[in-house]
Scaffold this active site. Structure first.
Site, PDB file in Angstrom:
ATOM      1  N   SER B 106       0.536  -1.290   0.116  1.00 42.01           N
ATOM      2  CA  SER B 106       0.121   0.010   0.290  1.00 42.01           C
ATOM      3  C   SER B 106       0.561   1.651   0.315  1.00 42.01           C
ATOM      4  O   SER B 106       1.918   1.381   0.760  1.00 42.01           O
ATOM      5  CB  SER B 106      -0.973  -0.131   1.435  1.00 42.01           C
ATOM      6  OG  SER B 106      -1.482   1.502   1.502  1.00 42.01           O
ATOM      7  N   TYR B 129      -2.528   5.322  -4.522  1.00 43.52           N
ATOM      8  CA  TYR B 129      -3.382   6.212  -3.696  1.00 43.52           C
ATOM      9  C   TYR B 129      -3.085   7.640  -4.985  1.00 43.52           C
ATOM     10  O   TYR B 129      -1.964   8.087  -4.496  1.00 43.52           O
ATOM     11  CB  TYR B 129      -3.342   6.212  -2.785  1.00 43.52           C
ATOM     12  CG  TYR B 129      -4.799   5.250  -1.625  1.00 43.52           C
ATOM     13  CD1 TYR B 129      -5.462   4.922  -2.480  1.00 43.52           C
ATOM     14  CD2 TYR B 129      -4.242   4.924  -0.552  1.00 43.52           C
ATOM     15  CE1 TYR B 129      -6.431   4.089  -1.759  1.00 43.52           C
ATOM     16  CE2 TYR B 129      -4.496   3.861  -0.098  1.00 43.52           C
ATOM     17  CZ  TYR B 129      -6.149   4.169   0.106  1.00 43.52           C
ATOM     18  OH  TYR B 129      -6.864   3.059   0.686  1.00 43.52           O
ATOM     19  N   THR B 155      -5.920   2.405  -6.766  1.00 40.58           N
ATOM     20  CA  THR B 155      -6.771   2.234  -5.971  1.00 40.58           C
ATOM     21  C   THR B 155      -8.081   3.408  -6.480  1.00 40.58           C
ATOM     22  O   THR B 155      -8.056   4.679  -6.245  1.00 40.58           O
ATOM     23  CB  THR B 155      -6.650   2.226  -5.110  1.00 40.58           C
ATOM     24  OG1 THR B 155      -6.322   0.336  -4.454  1.00 40.58           O
ATOM     25  CG2 THR B 155      -7.512   1.966  -3.554  1.00 40.58           C
ATOM     26  N   LYS B 219      -8.080  -1.244  -9.563  1.00 43.38           N
ATOM     27  CA  LYS B 219      -8.659  -1.640  -8.247  1.00 43.38           C
ATOM     28  C   LYS B 219      -9.767  -1.174  -8.024  1.00 43.38           C
ATOM     29  O   LYS B 219      -9.745   0.668  -6.792  1.00 43.38           O
ATOM     30  CB  LYS B 219      -7.463  -1.585  -6.635  1.00 43.38           C
ATOM     31  CG  LYS B 219      -7.865  -2.349  -5.875  1.00 43.38           C
ATOM     32  CD  LYS B 219      -6.978  -3.133  -4.704  1.00 43.38           C
ATOM     33  CE  LYS B 219      -7.299  -3.416  -3.339  1.00 43.38           C
ATOM     34  NZ  LYS B 219      -7.859  -2.220  -2.833  1.00 43.38           N
ATOM     35  N   SER B 241     -13.354  -5.218  -6.120  1.00 43.40           N
ATOM     36  CA  SER B 241     -13.396  -4.368  -4.841  1.00 43.40           C
ATOM     37  C   SER B 241     -14.190  -3.854  -4.532  1.00 43.40           C
ATOM     38  O   SER B 241     -14.847  -2.873  -5.522  1.00 43.40           O
ATOM     39  CB  SER B 241     -12.078  -4.160  -4.256  1.00 43.40           C
ATOM     40  OG  SER B 241     -11.939  -4.053  -2.701  1.00 43.40           O
ATOM     41  N   HIS B 243     -13.145  -2.831  -1.549  1.00 41.44           N
ATOM     42  CA  HIS B 243     -12.483  -2.076   0.062  1.00 41.44           C
ATOM     43  C   HIS B 243     -12.597  -2.201   0.613  1.00 41.44           C
ATOM     44  O   HIS B 243     -12.713  -1.729   2.049  1.00 41.44           O
ATOM     45  CB  HIS B 243     -12.300  -0.574  -0.516  1.00 41.44           C
ATOM     46  CG  HIS B 243     -11.006  -0.208  -0.030  1.00 41.44           C
ATOM     47  ND1 HIS B 243     -10.724   0.800  -1.046  1.00 41.44           N
ATOM     48  CD2 HIS B 243     -10.886   0.263   1.065  1.00 41.44           C
ATOM     49  CE1 HIS B 243      -9.134   1.202   0.019  1.00 41.44           C
ATOM     50  NE2 HIS B 243      -9.224   0.942   1.136  1.00 41.44           N
ATOM     51  N   GLY B 275     -12.818  -9.683  -0.905  1.00 39.70           N
ATOM     52  CA  GLY B 275     -13.706  -8.810   0.073  1.00 39.70           C
ATOM     53  C   GLY B 275     -14.127 -10.031   0.375  1.00 39.70           C
ATOM     54  O   GLY B 275     -14.802 -10.663   0.065  1.00 39.70           O
ATOM     55  N   ARG B 278     -12.637 -16.270   2.983  1.00 35.68           N
ATOM     56  CA  ARG B 278     -12.103 -16.809   3.941  1.00 35.68           C
ATOM     57  C   ARG B 278     -12.068 -17.779   4.127  1.00 35.68           C
ATOM     58  O   ARG B 278     -11.763 -18.985   5.425  1.00 35.68           O
ATOM     59  CB  ARG B 278     -13.386 -16.449   4.677  1.00 35.68           C
ATOM     60  CG  ARG B 278     -13.410 -15.245   5.843  1.00 35.68           C
ATOM     61  CD  ARG B 278     -12.376 -14.300   6.038  1.00 35.68           C
ATOM     62  NE  ARG B 278     -12.741 -12.898   6.347  1.00 35.68           N
ATOM     63  CZ  ARG B 278     -12.125 -11.711   5.654  1.00 35.68           C
ATOM     64  NH1 ARG B 278     -11.549 -12.069   4.559  1.00 35.68           N
ATOM     65  NH2 ARG B 278     -13.023 -10.858   5.757  1.00 35.68           N
TER      66      ARG B 278
HETATM   67  C1  LIG Z   1      -7.180  -2.375   7.357  1.00 35.80           C
HETATM   68  C2  LIG Z   1      -7.090  -2.195   5.916  1.00 35.80           C
HETATM   69  C3  LIG Z   1      -6.739  -1.150   4.913  1.00 35.80           C
HETATM   70  C4  LIG Z   1      -6.205  -1.010   4.136  1.00 35.80           C
HETATM   71  N1  LIG Z   1      -6.128  -0.214   3.410  1.00 35.80           N
HETATM   72  C5  LIG Z   1      -5.731  -0.077   2.223  1.00 35.80           C
HETATM   73  C6  LIG Z   1      -5.123   0.534   1.367  1.00 35.80           C
HETATM   74  O1  LIG Z   1      -4.725   1.005   2.010  1.00 35.80           O
HETATM   75  N2  LIG Z   1      -5.363   0.561  -0.410  1.00 35.80           N
HETATM   76  C7  LIG Z   1      -5.983  -0.276  -0.490  1.00 35.80           C
HETATM   77  O2  LIG Z   1      -6.242  -0.232  -1.510  1.00 35.80           O
HETATM   78  N3  LIG Z   1      -6.724  -1.084  -0.084  1.00 35.80           N
HETATM   79  C8  LIG Z   1      -6.736  -1.390   1.189  1.00 35.80           C
HETATM   80  N4  LIG Z   1      -7.549  -1.986   2.094  1.00 35.80           N
HETATM   81  C9  LIG Z   1      -9.233  -2.797   0.658  1.00 35.80           C
HETATM   82  C10 LIG Z   1      -7.604  -4.298   0.307  1.00 35.80           C
HETATM   83  O3  LIG Z   1      -7.248  -4.491  -0.021  1.00 35.80           O
HETATM   84  C11 LIG Z   1      -8.780  -5.106   0.577  1.00 35.80           C
HETATM   85  O4  LIG Z   1      -9.304  -4.671  -0.589  1.00 35.80           O
HETATM   86  C12 LIG Z   1     -10.042  -5.161   1.148  1.00 35.80           C
HETATM   87  O5  LIG Z   1      -9.625  -5.663   2.802  1.00 35.80           O
HETATM   88  C13 LIG Z   1     -10.252  -6.809   1.108  1.00 35.80           C
HETATM   89  O6  LIG Z   1     -11.658  -7.771   2.269  1.00 35.80           O
HETATM   90  P1  LIG Z   1     -11.297  -8.002   3.166  1.00 35.80           P
HETATM   91  O7  LIG Z   1     -10.320  -7.178   4.314  1.00 35.80           O
HETATM   92  O8  LIG Z   1     -12.138  -9.107   3.805  1.00 35.80           O
HETATM   93  O9  LIG Z   1     -10.573  -9.366   2.857  1.00 35.80           O
HETATM   94  C14 LIG Z   1      -7.324  -2.100   3.235  1.00 35.80           C
HETATM   95  C15 LIG Z   1      -8.800  -2.469   3.910  1.00 35.80           C
HETATM   96  C16 LIG Z   1      -8.510  -3.007   5.557  1.00 35.80           C
HETATM   97  C17 LIG Z   1      -9.720  -3.667   5.955  1.00 35.80           C
END
Ligand SMILES: Cc1cc2nc3c(=O)[nH]c(=O)nc-3n(C[C@H](O)[C@H](O)[C@H](O)COP(=O)(O)O)c2cc1C
Ligand SMILES: Cc1cc2nc3c(=O)[nH]c(=O)nc-3n(C[C@H](O)[C@H](O)[C@H](O)COP(=O)(O)O)c2cc1C
Ligand SMILES: Cc1cc2nc3c(=O)[nH]c(=O)nc-3n(C[C@H](O)[C@H](O)[C@H](O)COP(=O)(O)O)c2cc1C
Ligand SMILES: Cc1cc2nc3c(=O)[nH]c(=O)nc-3n(C[C@H](O)[C@H](O)[C@H](O)COP(=O)(O)O)c2cc1C
Lengths: 347, 347, 347, 347
Positions: B106, B129, B155, B219, B241, B243, B275, B278
């Site tokens: 990230s 970002y 993203t 993304k 996604s 997010h 997303g 699990r």
């Molecule tokens: C704590 C956290 C921080 C995240 N930070 C970013 C990020 O910095 N950039 C990004 O593209 N997605 C970020 N995401 C989204 C993740 O890339 C991803 O899409 C998402 O966590 C997938 O779902 P899941 O947590 O249910 O597996 C973040 C997700 C979480 C949970």
């Protein structure tokens, strides 16, 4: 909390209000099925955000029947606001005006329609009930036109009052010290011919338009065929509503009736919706389904009860913020043109 | 226990982390509807196993944009890994490399992109970002190319930050002692013309491809039409996604958006999804729906928090084992060719 | 109680058995989704009774692959019956014979296939697993033919064992003092060429038919296309099963797979089903969907554990009574001709 | 409370009655699935109110097989009313007559059919069971004609008694001191030829019509094809019923079977429905689906048990009031012409 928490707001209002007053505001008809389903029915849709649209600033402003408003979220008419706050409808009017939101003033207000009109300079509509003699009702319509209201809202879903079990249990009545300010002087009684015409018909739409000199909105429509007939009969807008689940139960939810109403009359007139709108995404869903505006009932009740004019303004601000935020995240910038394909059925 | 128990892993992480950090990781936007629905949406499909196929050995290895990986289960980009473990992103990189899994790093990392690239020799992508001045953002893209990342992940679902109520309540901020390592030096401010272009557009896809010399993955796509436009604009892959339910709420689940994205662009580009993945069967479902790979967010957060690099590797190993096992039982031996009819809607 | 109460029977069995044994019997694979859904899936249908048909006596008797049975409710093969009762499979055989029900004897029995065959004179099938060297497996097939079994049931849904979390937690193993009676002598090891052919293929159907001289039933089929290939390859019957939710998870329920199997091969061969059958109306639903017979797993486990042969017979009698009763009330008198329109989807 | 609260009524009845009697009244067959689903199935529809129709007064009166009644809500036949109240069927008859409602008198009454006929001058139907010798059953049919009943209701869903687990547990039997008043004298036994014709056939419809000189209603029909055959065989009306969920379980709900019956025979004969009708909107839903009348079982049981004739009349009055109110709010004024599009499936 640093965001609008309607559950907490309602809980606080409940603490402050007498049980019979809280239940009057919170309750619905019969088994309260329609009331309970209302919020869930908006959430039977999911959002389909757009990306990479370069969206900069979201505009919430729009025009409703030619009147500019700063937000498509208005205040639905609700009765007896003096029970919630000493300033009653006057406070609500000030809260709405502060946010540039439309307020609909009920016939069953605890201040006269002229008093509420004078309380703030925001846009207002007057909601008309058929409660009294034809003469008095006609008189209210005329006074609404004179007092500067921008439209007349005919509430047609109360040919008689819904059976609200909570109120029957409490034997609810307006608390002493509050007046039905728009009611006729004691002596006024419906005449025999008033009673002969038991409820309004489609013909009353044009008649009240002429009496008041105002555009007429029909509130309480839940069918496409009825909506079409309202428009043919001269309605300028149709307001899809179950009266907050306080009349027919179990009636179809507004969110499920809205599409057929849009299909029946969408191109010709403005369509509004209310009932269970509680989040910015609920508002966005209604707009995507074809509504030009939505209206809030109980959320503003709790706002008024807990914070007067500021409480009302706070609810409007909070939901407006959620709407703005959600629209920006969905790549949308104008409430006047939310595409239908912004939403898809939840599974 | 002798199998991957993600609930227990999360419970242990929760015990170790400050509440505001746990909630930052665990939470989602608004009413958290999308977040809550994500795992369930993969499980709205059932498997249709094949028998008597003589299947011998399951191969998890595949290529993503030309880079060989040992598993189709990668690590999604997530911010502020230093809050979960002292080694932060470096540990995650080592865990991923140990399993031959792709890691996405990230922009909001607590180590610089060069530090993470150097920490392990597994395949990595850099996630970009739009947080800063255009100059700095462009610079990050160039540095990612130089540092050996294999692709740039734009993203696009964060034109502004989602309203995460838990964070608003905690007034969440990065704990003292941790740095936003990829952020610009203090003096750097967005220019006026930066602010004029409030968010990215489809044109930025090709631009960042040229700046970085890398294939570009978009993304945060949840619509077929958007996906098609991304591909036309030069994207090498599309990443479906929500997010993690942290932006639009209630947005359509990835599992429900994936089919329309596959339909819109399936033949032309690689498609990824994340997303709520699990279980191994969730992965298999995504592959059957047309994904080339899936990515994990929170499961790896809990792995990192409880076990550092080993914890991350353990999560990847556990899910990989479940995937292998389920594929073998379904008569499948190659993640690169999972037939669509391996699944059918649950009833 | 004066009716079959399977919940109570299971509760009593649970009290008597060591936790690891109870969990071995009661548990399923992974998240146990398929196991949990099995009973509910039969109840996703409702009965459409016929009236005024003058129905006198319900006949439960039928023929399965030419063997007359007194009930279409048979006993599925299940392993290690010696853990449930000292007499193990011998007691089950006696209970089944007492009710004229077909018993399927598992390869993983705690008595040899010859011992079980000799224990009672009711009709029996032998269920074959691919656990050992090809030589030993072939030998079992031949011995089944010699011992008087009426058919060979190839269980094809265990190319490897499902991941049953309860068993992994308990590190389940056959208790001391019990023997895998059909296993080869210690020295017998799969040869290199055995290992090369990792699992069975469709060709094994005809091969085992010839080896045993018996009709072959393929157990564990959940797809129409697979069923058709089994029939082409020489199968005399197809047994729709998720192995009690102990293998693939989340697999499609038998009740949902049965219609496509019937559609694919219905006219040509007999079709059986098992998984979550717990009431007479479940049986009737399966028959209406096109099954010629159904089989019970766990209900007989609890019957054996709590009452030995009588317990098994009691379960068969109880369900048979429910089936008879429900058929009579539905105006049906013959299990061999239950019309498809006896059922309609629940809403 | 100042409205009909059936839950409270049942709770009070439960307190007063012995557990075995309460369970006899309250219970259903097998897993009680059909019983539990009955009220919910009516509520799987939502109302679509009409507005501005000028509706004045709602008329509940109608004719059933030529007999005028003041309400389309009748009383279903139920057995052993003497257990609920000392006056048993006589009290029910008086309560029904007080409201102008039709009462159906069961063969299994605790007063003779002549006694009940004489107890009140409201309209009554006699419900015939096939419990005894053909001679005695024929005799009952003739006596019903002589006693002034307006129709004969053949209950055809009891070729044998449903398996009601609560009754099996209690070993339920009619309490001492109560008599099966319509049962034959002790000596009367079914003859051999009685036993040969185990249940009624369609031919019995015309036969009983001739014996009694009354129109024949067939009660317990749940299929369109059966309904059509009943009409061909001479039935004057068809009564859609699951017998309160006391016979086949899980049978299709009356609310779900009603449409196919209406489709099959709607134009030719009257159709009635019962099972789980608990609110005025349930009644309206049944009328919209094509029923000419609905019947109440348990609600009247609780009314009788708690208040005798007045209790029964109170239930009828309460539901009638709800129906009147809901119809008025829906813009309807006549139970004889409720349009089909008054309802739409709930979502
Ligand atoms: C704590 C956290 C921080 C995240 N930070 C970013 C990020 O910095 N950039 C990004 O593209 N997605 C970020 N995401 C989204 C993740 O890339 C991803 O899409 C998402 O966590 C997938 O779902 P899941 O947590 O249910 O597996 C973040 C997700 C979480 C949970
Ligand atoms: C306490 C209360 C009083 C109401 N009084 C009126 C009224 O006087 N006139 C009217 O047209 N609608 C009235 N309504 C209905 C509202 O205008 C509106 O349709 C409904 O409240 C919207 O649903 P919501 O409360 O779920 O937002 C009332 C609603 C409530 C809750
Ligand atoms: C404890 C247990 C052991 C089993 N062992 C076998 C076996 O050895 N061979 C086989 O083909 N199936 C086996 N099965 C699957 C059963 O034959 C049958 O498919 C399943 O139990 C039916 O589902 P039910 O238990 O819900 O009735 C076993 C099932 C259980 C519960
Ligand atoms: C306690 C009880 C006894 C019944 N006895 C009879 C009977 O003697 N004859 C008959 O045709 N139906 C009988 N029924 C069925 C009713 O006529 C009717 O179909 C059913 O009660 C309607 O469902 P409800 O109880 O949910 O309103 C009985 C029902 C109950 C609850």
């Amino acid at each position: 909390p640093p965001y609008l928490d309607l559950d907490r707001l309602e809980a606080r209002a409940r603490e402050q209000l007498p049980a019979s007053v809280y239940d009057y505001y919170a309750g619905g008809a019969e088994t309260e099925t329609t009331m309970a389903e209302a919020p869930a029915s908006w959430r039977s849709w999911r959002l389909r955000p757009r990306v990479l649209r370069g969206t900069a600033r979201v505009r919430l402003g729009t025009e409703l029947l030619g009147t500019p408003v700063r937000t498509p979220i208005g205040i639905a008419p609700w009765a007896y606001q003096g029970m919630a706050h000493p300033d009653g409808e006057l406070a609500t009017a000030r809260g709405a005006a502060a946010r540039g939101a439309l307020m609909t003033v009920s016939t069953s207000a605890t201040h006269t329609l002229e008093e509420v009109a004078a309380a703030a300079d925001g846009p207002q509509w007057f909601q008309l009930y058929r409660l009294h003699s034809n003469r008095h009702t006609d008189d209210l319509a005329r006074r609404a036109g004179d007092a500067g209201y921008r439209a007349l809202v005919l509430t047609v879903d109360v040919p008689l009052l819904g059976r609200r079990r909570r109120d029957l249990r409490h034997r609810f009545a307006l608390p002493a010290g509050l007046r039905m300010a728009n009611h006729p002087p004691e002596g006024d009684q419906p005449t025999l011919s008033d009673l002969a015409t038991a409820t309004w018909t489609f013909d009353d739409i044009a008649r009240f338009g002429e009496l008041s000199g105002l555009p007429v909105i029909v509130k309480g429509v839940l069918r496409g065929d009825d909506a079409a007939r309202c428009v043919q009969a001269g309605a300028s807008a149709v307001w899809v509503s179950t009266h907050g689940g306080r009349q027919v139960d179990p009636a179809i939810a507004s969110a499920h009736a809205l599409p057929e109403v849009v299909e029946a009359v969408g191109a010709d007139v403005e369509i509004y919706a209310d009932g269970g709108i509680r989040t910015g995404s609920d508002v966005l869903t209604a707009l995507a389904l074809g509504a030009s505006a939505v209206f809030l009932g109980r959320p503003c009740v709790w706002g008024l009860a807990t914070g007067g004019a500021d409480g009302v303004a706070g609810v409007l601000a909070g939901l407006g913020e959620e709407l703005t935020h959600t629209m920006a995240l969905c790549g949308l910038d104008d409430v006047r043109s939310v595409p239908r394909d912004t939403i898809t059925p939840a599974r």
